[in-house]
Write an enzyme that holds these catalytic residues in place. Structure first.
Site, PDB file in Angstrom:
ATOM      1  N   ASP A 185      30.012  49.808  53.934  1.00  0.00           N
ATOM      2  CA  ASP A 185      29.595  51.167  55.088  1.00  0.00           C
ATOM      3  C   ASP A 185      27.996  50.749  55.411  1.00  0.00           C
ATOM      4  O   ASP A 185      27.564  51.588  56.680  1.00  0.00           O
ATOM      5  CB  ASP A 185      29.078  52.149  54.312  1.00  0.00           C
ATOM      6  CG  ASP A 185      28.982  53.619  54.412  1.00  0.00           C
ATOM      7  OD1 ASP A 185      29.917  53.797  55.374  1.00  0.00           O
ATOM      8  OD2 ASP A 185      27.920  54.251  53.560  1.00  0.00           O
TER       9      ASP A 185
ATOM     10  N   ASP B 279      27.630  56.185  43.377  1.00  0.00           N
ATOM     11  CA  ASP B 279      27.991  57.325  42.372  1.00  0.00           C
ATOM     12  C   ASP B 279      28.935  57.908  42.707  1.00  0.00           C
ATOM     13  O   ASP B 279      29.822  58.564  41.947  1.00  0.00           O
ATOM     14  CB  ASP B 279      26.263  57.392  41.588  1.00  0.00           C
ATOM     15  CG  ASP B 279      25.991  58.712  42.603  1.00  0.00           C
ATOM     16  OD1 ASP B 279      27.129  58.805  44.113  1.00  0.00           O
ATOM     17  OD2 ASP B 279      24.531  58.893  42.369  1.00  0.00           O
TER      18      ASP B 279
ATOM     19  N   ASP C 117      34.564  50.852  51.953  1.00  0.00           N
ATOM     20  CA  ASP C 117      33.864  52.333  52.151  1.00  0.00           C
ATOM     21  C   ASP C 117      33.356  51.506  54.258  1.00  0.00           C
ATOM     22  O   ASP C 117      32.783  50.591  54.396  1.00  0.00           O
ATOM     23  CB  ASP C 117      32.634  52.384  51.700  1.00  0.00           C
ATOM     24  CG  ASP C 117      32.345  53.309  51.778  1.00  0.00           C
ATOM     25  OD1 ASP C 117      31.572  53.994  53.027  1.00  0.00           O
ATOM     26  OD2 ASP C 117      31.583  54.028  50.520  1.00  0.00           O
TER      27      ASP C 117
ATOM     28  N   THR D  44      31.622  60.161  52.851  1.00  0.00           N
ATOM     29  CA  THR D  44      32.469  59.444  51.347  1.00  0.00           C
ATOM     30  C   THR D  44      32.786  60.168  50.801  1.00  0.00           C
ATOM     31  O   THR D  44      33.808  59.110  50.166  1.00  0.00           O
ATOM     32  CB  THR D  44      30.840  58.340  51.216  1.00  0.00           C
ATOM     33  OG1 THR D  44      30.975  57.599  52.190  1.00  0.00           O
ATOM     34  CG2 THR D  44      31.322  57.648  49.987  1.00  0.00           C
TER      35      THR D  44
ATOM     36  N   HIS E 275      26.031  51.606  59.404  1.00  0.00           N
ATOM     37  CA  HIS E 275      25.318  52.270  59.128  1.00  0.00           C
ATOM     38  C   HIS E 275      23.615  51.371  60.134  1.00  0.00           C
ATOM     39  O   HIS E 275      23.333  52.240  60.710  1.00  0.00           O
ATOM     40  CB  HIS E 275      24.505  52.556  58.443  1.00  0.00           C
ATOM     41  CG  HIS E 275      26.060  53.805  58.213  1.00  0.00           C
ATOM     42  ND1 HIS E 275      26.356  55.265  58.716  1.00  0.00           N
ATOM     43  CD2 HIS E 275      26.052  54.428  56.875  1.00  0.00           C
ATOM     44  CE1 HIS E 275      27.273  55.916  57.862  1.00  0.00           C
ATOM     45  NE2 HIS E 275      26.977  55.463  56.201  1.00  0.00           N
TER      46      HIS E 275
HETATM   47 ZN   LIG Z   1      31.439  55.893  53.057  1.00  0.00          ZN
END
Ligand SMILES: [Zn+2]
Length: 538
Positions: free
Chosen positions: A286, A156, A34, A73, A290
């Site tokens: 990810d 999820d 991610d 995402t 962030h």
């Molecule tokens: Zn993502």
């Protein structure tokens, strides 16, 4: 001379044919990292020594594209194993507004069932109902009922979008433990054991990670505008019992891979008469991006650990003796914090003007047009919706004035109306040259997309006051769209093509590898002949 050239060409073709193993793989292992941008891949590639270094011996495309505009995402994961753009998968954002839903929260999460009583877009019942197409796992099970379709993820939505409608097992981190939405699924023993081990891991503090010399070179403290938060020299240490710290650390990826390995063993994946598919989405990169931005020591530590963890997992897979095809890609890239970008010479990097929030612009328009209500609903970029409670004539006035207001703002690259996008043909061909309208079209859905799609200029971070999250993605620019697409299989000849390909090409390529027919032109992506015998597609 001509004869010599022909002989040379024939020899070359023979070499290429020999470079691909002749039997289909028994197991497809598809890893999504991610927020693993192609920029990160390019930068860190020489520093990988373990799992991520394996792709040096595979076919490593550094110019893969999540070609659409909504680089989030859920849309990104929806392209990976369907072969389709978000406009086709229906997954146009992580969350969209549906003003017709009956519950009080009108936002709808991409992987939820909003009809479930007592739910909201943030406290939801996980579901695959919004995904409008089949995944590769769904197609495999339709063709070969004994094939298994398994997904594990820190999120999820990633697990749902990669496995689709017919998962045999689907496990994801729910904030406390790995859980599932698959009805009636008996918890495999490996998941029970892994969850118990994770509880112990979570309850203990995570020690600071020791930086490599390369990571140390990136350890530069940066004070963020507004919040005063300092990032850049963090060590990914975490307190005991801190789930947010846990998911923004390599521990969540290690846990995800441990569950994946447990399921491979327990389900004997790759050992049946028909091929199986295992989808894994690793979320820590990810969360680290962030929380700290992708340009500092924190991301360096995360990628160093990720390399090691994937290496351990691949050695485990090697040990099973199963012939597996490995693919690694990402759902989107990312943008570093403007404070650091400016220090590194990106002069136009800035945080978004708070006056650009949909709420602020809506308030101004309401005053100007003599209207009441929120008028505009949305954030700082992406989908902006016009309040459906307004009369049609007022909605038209709001649209006209909102577009005019946005378009004169110096931080805005484009404000597109839904009519403009709907009239645009679905783009094909090299995504590098797609116009902004075409990028928007590839992630547009008439029912779910905003009335306005707002694009900020490059390097404008749509987070005005960085607190928990300091950096993000979601733009139509290449730092968010370009991702690596890496293939590896034992016996495959190494290649590093510069060709521009798309994440939608992964599904038809894997289908060709396992001899699963996908009718020509039935999906947006194309089979990659550098990886698979594409003639199988019919
Ligand atoms: Zn993502």
């Amino acid at each position: 001379m001509r004869k010599f050239l022909l002989a040379a060409a024939a020899a070359l073709l023979a070499t290429q044919a020999a470079a691909q193993p002749s039997t289909p793989p028994k197991l497809l292992v598809v890893i999504s990292v991610d927020q693993f941008s192609a920029d990160l891949w390019d930068e860190y590639r020489p520093h990988f020594t373990s799992g991520l270094a394996r792709f040096e011996a595979g076919t490593a495309f550094r110019n893969g594209y999540q070609s659409h505009a909504a680089t989030e995402t859920c849309p990104g994961h929806s392209t990976l194993l369907t072969g389709d753009h978000p406009a086709t998968t229906g997954i146009v954002a992580n969350t969209w507004l549906d003003q017709r839903v009956t519950r009080s929260d009108k936002y709808v999460y991409c992987a939820e069932n909003e009809q479930a009583p007592g739910t909201s877009s943030t406290s939801y019942k996980v579901s695959d109902q919004h995904l409008r197409v089949a995944t590769l796992g769904d197609r495999m099970k339709a063709a070969w009922p004994t094939s298994r379709n398994v997904a594990v993820s820190g999120k999820d939505r990633a697990a749902v979008m990669m496995s689709g409608h017919h998962p045999d097992q689907r496990w994801y981190w729910d904030g406390k433990r790995f859980s599932t939405d698959v009805p009636g699924a008996r918890e495999p023993r490996s998941v029970t054991l892994a969850n118990a081990a994770i509880q112990q891991l979570l309850a203990a503090p995570g020690q600071p990670l020791q930086p490599t010399p390369y990571c140390l070179g990136k350890a530069q403290p940066i004070t963020l505008e507004g919040s005063g938060k300092v990032v850049g020299n963090g060590t990914l240490a975490r307190a005991a019992g801190d789930p947010a710290g846990f998911r923004a650390s390599p521990a969540i990826d290690g846990s995800t891979l441990a569950i994946a390995a447990g399921l491979v063993q327990e389900m004997k994946l790759g050992r049946g008469a028909t091929p199986d598919i295992l989808s894994i989405s690793l979320s820590a990169t990810d969360y680290v991006g962030h929380t700290y931005g992708p340009g500092g020591q924190e991301m360096c530590l995360q990628l160093t650990e990720l390399d090691r963890e994937i290496g351990d997992f691949l050695r485990f897979l090697d040990g099973t003796g199963v012939d597996y095809e490995l693919v690694l890609s990402a759902d989107h890239g990312g943008l570093d914090i403007p404070e650091r970008l400016r220090l590194r010479g990106v002069a136009d990097a800035a945080r978004v003007d708070p006056a650009l929030s949909a709420t602020a612009v809506g308030k101004k328009l309401a005053q100007q047009l003599g209207l009441s209500g929120p008028v505009l609903i949305g954030e700082y970029s992406g989908d902006i919706y016009i309040d459906s409670a307004l009369k049609a004539t007022d909605r038209a006035r709001v649209l006209k004035e909102a577009l005019a207001t946005y378009r004169v703002h110096p931080q805005v690259a484009a404000a597109l109306s839904r009519d403009q996008i709907a009239k645009t043909a679905m783009p094909t061909g090299n995504p590098v040259g797609w116009t902004l309208l075409e990028r928007a079209r590839a992630s547009y859905d008439a029912e779910r997309s905003g009335d306005i799609i707002l694009f900020l200029k490059p390097h404008i971070m749509p987070i005005p006051n960085p607190t928990t999250y300091v950096a993000t993605h979601g733009s139509p620019w290449d730092y968010d769209r370009r991702v690596p697409i890496l293939f590896w299989r034992r016996g495959q000849a190494p290649a590093a093509p510069e060709d521009v390909i798309e994440t939608t090409d992964i599904m038809p390529t894997l289908a060709a590898l396992i001899g699963l027919p996908v009718p020509a032109n039935s999906v947006d992506g194309h089979c990659l002949s550098a990886v698979a015998p594409c003639t199988v597609i019919r």
